[in-house]
Each structure stands twice: as C-alpha cells, then as structure tokens.
Design an enzyme around this catalytic site. Structure first.
Site, PDB file in Angstrom:
ATOM      1  N   ARG A  83     -50.769  54.098 -88.779  1.00  0.00           N
ATOM      2  CA  ARG A  83     -51.664  53.143 -89.439  1.00  0.00           C
ATOM      3  C   ARG A  83     -51.376  53.181 -90.932  1.00  0.00           C
ATOM      4  O   ARG A  83     -51.407  54.249 -91.550  1.00  0.00           O
ATOM      5  CB  ARG A  83     -53.136  53.485 -89.201  1.00  0.00           C
ATOM      6  CG  ARG A  83     -54.033  52.774 -90.200  1.00  0.00           C
ATOM      7  CD  ARG A  83     -55.490  52.808 -89.925  1.00  0.00           C
ATOM      8  NE  ARG A  83     -55.841  51.997 -88.784  1.00  0.00           N
ATOM      9  CZ  ARG A  83     -57.039  51.475 -88.590  1.00  0.00           C
ATOM     10  NH1 ARG A  83     -58.011  51.680 -89.475  1.00  0.00           N
ATOM     11  NH2 ARG A  83     -57.300  50.765 -87.527  1.00  0.00           N
ATOM     12  N   HIS A 139     -52.493  43.940 -86.158  1.00  0.00           N
ATOM     13  CA  HIS A 139     -53.316  44.966 -85.519  1.00  0.00           C
ATOM     14  C   HIS A 139     -53.259  44.743 -83.999  1.00  0.00           C
ATOM     15  O   HIS A 139     -54.240  44.344 -83.372  1.00  0.00           O
ATOM     16  CB  HIS A 139     -54.753  44.854 -86.039  1.00  0.00           C
ATOM     17  CG  HIS A 139     -55.589  46.066 -85.785  1.00  0.00           C
ATOM     18  ND1 HIS A 139     -55.105  47.213 -85.200  1.00  0.00           N
ATOM     19  CD2 HIS A 139     -56.909  46.312 -86.031  1.00  0.00           C
ATOM     20  CE1 HIS A 139     -56.070  48.107 -85.113  1.00  0.00           C
ATOM     21  NE2 HIS A 139     -57.178  47.588 -85.598  1.00  0.00           N
ATOM     22  N   GLN A 177     -55.796  46.320 -81.317  1.00  0.00           N
ATOM     23  CA  GLN A 177     -57.148  45.758 -81.347  1.00  0.00           C
ATOM     24  C   GLN A 177     -57.238  44.531 -80.436  1.00  0.00           C
ATOM     25  O   GLN A 177     -58.201  44.355 -79.686  1.00  0.00           O
ATOM     26  CB  GLN A 177     -57.518  45.355 -82.784  1.00  0.00           C
ATOM     27  CG  GLN A 177     -58.874  44.684 -82.900  1.00  0.00           C
ATOM     28  CD  GLN A 177     -60.055  45.595 -82.588  1.00  0.00           C
ATOM     29  OE1 GLN A 177     -60.118  46.715 -83.097  1.00  0.00           O
ATOM     30  NE2 GLN A 177     -60.977  45.135 -81.752  1.00  0.00           N
ATOM     31  N   ASP A 221     -63.935  38.989 -89.070  1.00  0.00           N
ATOM     32  CA  ASP A 221     -63.483  40.294 -89.561  1.00  0.00           C
ATOM     33  C   ASP A 221     -63.972  40.409 -91.008  1.00  0.00           C
ATOM     34  O   ASP A 221     -64.441  39.414 -91.591  1.00  0.00           O
ATOM     35  CB  ASP A 221     -61.942  40.345 -89.473  1.00  0.00           C
ATOM     36  CG  ASP A 221     -61.349  41.689 -89.889  1.00  0.00           C
ATOM     37  OD1 ASP A 221     -62.115  42.685 -89.986  1.00  0.00           O
ATOM     38  OD2 ASP A 221     -60.122  41.752 -90.129  1.00  0.00           O
ATOM     39  N   CYS A 253     -63.845  43.111 -84.852  1.00  0.00           N
ATOM     40  CA  CYS A 253     -63.076  44.335 -84.580  1.00  0.00           C
ATOM     41  C   CYS A 253     -63.787  45.581 -85.111  1.00  0.00           C
ATOM     42  O   CYS A 253     -63.514  46.685 -84.649  1.00  0.00           O
ATOM     43  CB  CYS A 253     -61.693  44.216 -85.190  1.00  0.00           C
ATOM     44  SG  CYS A 253     -61.714  43.839 -86.953  1.00  0.00           S
ATOM     45  N   ARG A 288     -60.982  49.711 -76.930  1.00  0.00           N
ATOM     46  CA  ARG A 288     -59.823  50.213 -77.669  1.00  0.00           C
ATOM     47  C   ARG A 288     -59.200  51.366 -76.899  1.00  0.00           C
ATOM     48  O   ARG A 288     -57.985  51.480 -76.789  1.00  0.00           O
ATOM     49  CB  ARG A 288     -60.240  50.716 -79.069  1.00  0.00           C
ATOM     50  CG  ARG A 288     -60.822  49.686 -80.008  1.00  0.00           C
ATOM     51  CD  ARG A 288     -59.850  48.582 -80.315  1.00  0.00           C
ATOM     52  NE  ARG A 288     -58.582  49.072 -80.801  1.00  0.00           N
ATOM     53  CZ  ARG A 288     -58.361  49.575 -82.023  1.00  0.00           C
ATOM     54  NH1 ARG A 288     -59.334  49.611 -82.913  1.00  0.00           N
ATOM     55  NH2 ARG A 288     -57.166  49.997 -82.387  1.00  0.00           N
TER      56      ARG A 288
HETATM   57  N1  NVA Z   1     -58.700  43.425 -91.482  1.00  0.00           N
HETATM   58  C1  NVA Z   1     -59.302  44.740 -91.449  1.00  0.00           C
HETATM   59  C2  NVA Z   1     -59.296  45.269 -90.053  1.00  0.00           C
HETATM   60  C3  NVA Z   1     -59.950  46.608 -89.880  1.00  0.00           C
HETATM   61  C4  NVA Z   1     -59.903  47.118 -88.482  1.00  0.00           C
HETATM   62  C5  NVA Z   1     -58.551  45.664 -92.400  1.00  0.00           C
HETATM   63  O1  NVA Z   1     -57.317  45.638 -92.387  1.00  0.00           O
HETATM   64  O2  NVA Z   1     -59.189  46.392 -93.151  1.00  0.00           O
HETATM   65  N1   CP Z   2     -61.166  48.182 -85.388  1.00  0.00           N
HETATM   66  C1   CP Z   2     -60.559  49.236 -85.965  1.00  0.00           C
HETATM   67  O1   CP Z   2     -59.344  49.320 -86.040  1.00  0.00           O
HETATM   68  O2   CP Z   2     -61.413  50.171 -86.411  1.00  0.00           O
HETATM   69  P1   CP Z   2     -60.996  51.450 -87.289  1.00  0.00           P
HETATM   70  O3   CP Z   2     -60.569  50.927 -88.625  1.00  0.00           O
HETATM   71  O4   CP Z   2     -62.255  52.271 -87.357  1.00  0.00           O
HETATM   72  O5   CP Z   2     -59.881  52.162 -86.595  1.00  0.00           O
END
Ligand code: NVA
Ligand code: CP
Length: 313
Positions: free
Chosen positions: A108, A135, A138, A231, A272, A300
């Site tokens: 990540r 992502h 997700q 989101d 998400c 998930r």
């Molecule tokens: N678009 C958000 C998704 C978090 C799961 C981010 O990248 O912070």
């Molecule tokens: N939806 C998601 O990816 O959550 P986290 O950022 O908590 O992993």
C-alpha cells in the site's frame, strides 16, 4: 469454472480477464460461507506474506492479516519506518530480497510505479493494497457485497459521486466494465477520470454490454441508480489544498435528497471507508437502512482471501 491464477499479480483490475474476476468472486462467496459456518482450513500453513505500508490502513491491513493468519499463514507487517524501502535501498533490491524469503507481497502506498517494480523484480505474487491510482481489492469486496444484496450485477447502475479521478473511481469503473455493470461517474469537470483510462474502460464495457458515463450533472446521473457510491473528498497524500477541494465538492455530498433523486427507494449506499461523515456523506445516509458499508468492510477479508488462495497456492 476452474481457473489458473497461480503466481499472478493484482496491480490493477485491468490485470484480470472477465472470467477471472467472476472466478475470484465465486471463490469468495464459497470461502465466506465456509468461514461463517465455522469450518477451519490451513491453506496457508508454512507460508509467509510481506505487507508493505507507506500509507495508513485499518481494513486492508486487517483483511490481509486475518485472512492469511486464520489459514495458518504468517503475515509480516512492514511500514516504511521499519524497512529500508526507497530510503537506503531501492525498490528493485527490496523486491529481490523479499522474493527470496516470502511467498507473496502486499503493497500500500503512493505510486503505482512502486507496486509495478515490486512485481517485476520479486518473482512472487504482488497485490496492490491501494496506490494513488488504483484500489483493486476494495472493488472485489464491493462487487461481492452488491451480489449479496441485489444479485447479479449485470445491467445494474452504479453511480460514483465525488472525486472522479481517484483510486476508487478508477477501480470502480474497471470493475463495473469487467462485470457488465453500468457505471456513472458524477464529478465536477476538474475531477473527472483521465481520458486514456476512460477509453480503455469503455472498450471493456462494450464487450460486456454495459455503459460508462461521466457527467457533472446530478439530474443526468442519478435517476435509476441501484447503488450510490462515494469516497472521501481528499485522498491520502492529497491533503494540500483541502479547503478548495471541500468547496468544489460541496454540491456532491450524498444526502437524503441525492438518494431520493435516484427514484429508487431500494438504492444501496456504499463507501469504501474510512468516511468523513458530514463531508461526502451525511450521518443520516451512512447510518441509514440503505447503507451496506459494514458488509463491504467485512467482505474485504473474504475477497482478499479468495485472491490469495487463487494466486499463492
Ligand atoms: N481514496 C481514498 C481511499 C481510502 C480507502 C484514499 O486513497 O485515501
Ligand atoms: N477501504 C480501505 O482500504 O480502508 P483502509 O484504508 O482502512 O485500509
């Protein structure tokens, strides 16, 4: 249908063919039922997973860790303050070292190019647990959730509202196109998907007999929606300019009125998570009867397990 995904990476959903995403979802339904009926298997006994984090996470980390651990595997959490990645050691070298010790890598972080380099050099399956661009895991969970709540996703209409060029918008468009679900991105002009990705996704959608639409107009986007998805307005790493972003997206908050504009009292609300309640969605909608956000979060784990079973065993 039996399918061989052994050794495969998941860096973006574009890595999957249409029957392969179907296979992963079917397997996830099976693994979830197995887990809920209390059956325990040891599929990952003696195996290890390196979990690399440049950004924070609750769901993704816990889903990978519990899915792998409960099947007897040993997940190892490595944040960038623990390891040399990109500081004292290149991504290529880190990948080659991890590839000698582990059976899989989850990453990540910020750049898509990092997860691509890991995949190129590690020699073991690499999974994208979120980058600035995509992502994918997700969206596997989201598709499973829609199938559980509504049924076959083919021909349904998902409307994604808000930042239409972030990782979630990108991955939802691809996931929809691969599974035959219509997808509308409702977003202001300056936050709409990149043209090249949109072109690629539209080609896949043509083959799946569904449509991808991008519009800033609520009246055009919302009627007939089966799912309204949003989101955060400001994704991780984009905190600069937060006030301007909030002002721009203010008219795109999912509230009761927006849900009513779907003209579908059964329309699901999805997110998400984590959510900024009061920004992209009101408390009333996210806590309301049409919200399935906790199912998405749980799923998930089942979909990530499916991915790891298919590619690591
Ligand atoms: N678009 C958000 C998704 C978090 C799961 C981010 O990248 O912070
Ligand atoms: N939806 C998601 O990816 O959550 P986290 O950022 O908590 O992993």
């Amino acid at each position: 249908m039996a399918m061989n995904l052994r050794g495969r990476h998941l860096l973006t959903l574009l890595d999957l063919e249409r029957p392969e995403i179907r296979y992963l979802l079917d397997l996830a339904h099976t693994l979830k039922a197995e887990r809920l009926s209390g059956q325990h298997q040891r599929r990952f006994e003696g195996r290890t997973l390196a979990m690399l984090f440049e950004k924070r996470s609750t769901r993704t980390r816990c889903a990978f860790e519990t899915a792998f651990g409960e099947e007897g595997g040993h997940p190892v959490f490595l944040s960038t303050s623990d390891i040399q990645l990109g500081v004292k050691e290149s991504i290529e070298d880190t990948a080659r070292v991890l590839g000698r010790m582990f059976d899989g890598i989850m990453f990540r972080g910020f750049e898509q190019k990092t997860v691509e380099k890991l995949a190129k050099y590690a020699g073991i399956p690499v999974f994208n647990g979120l980058t600035d661009l995509y992502h994918p895991t997700q969206v596997l969970a989201d598709l499973l959730t829609i199938e559980e709540c509504v049924g076959d996703v083919r021909g349904l209409k998902l409307v994604y509202v808000g930042d239409g060029r972030n990782n979630m918008a990108n991955s939802l468009m691809i996931g929809s196109a691969l599974t035959g679900m219509n997808c509308t991105i409702l977003a202001p002009e300056s936050l709409q998907p990149a043209k090249d990705l949109l072109g690629t996704v539209k080609k896949i959608a043509d083959q799946s007999d569904c449509e991808i639409v991008v519009t800033p107009e609520r009246k055009k986007a919302l009627p007939g929606a089966d799912i309204v998805y949003t989101d955060v307005w400001v994704s991780m790493g984009e905190e600069k300019g937060i006030k301007e972003r909030e002002a721009l997206l203010e008219p795109y908050r999912v509230d009761k009125e927006m849900m009513a504009q779907t003209q579908n009292p059964e329309c699901l609300f999805m997110h998400c998570l984590p959510a900024v309640k009061g920004n992209e969605v009101t408390f009333e909608v996210i806590e309301g009867p049409n919200s399935v956000v906790w199912d998405e979060a749980e799923n998930r784990k089942h979909t990530i397990k499916s991915l790891m079973v298919a590619s690591m065993l």
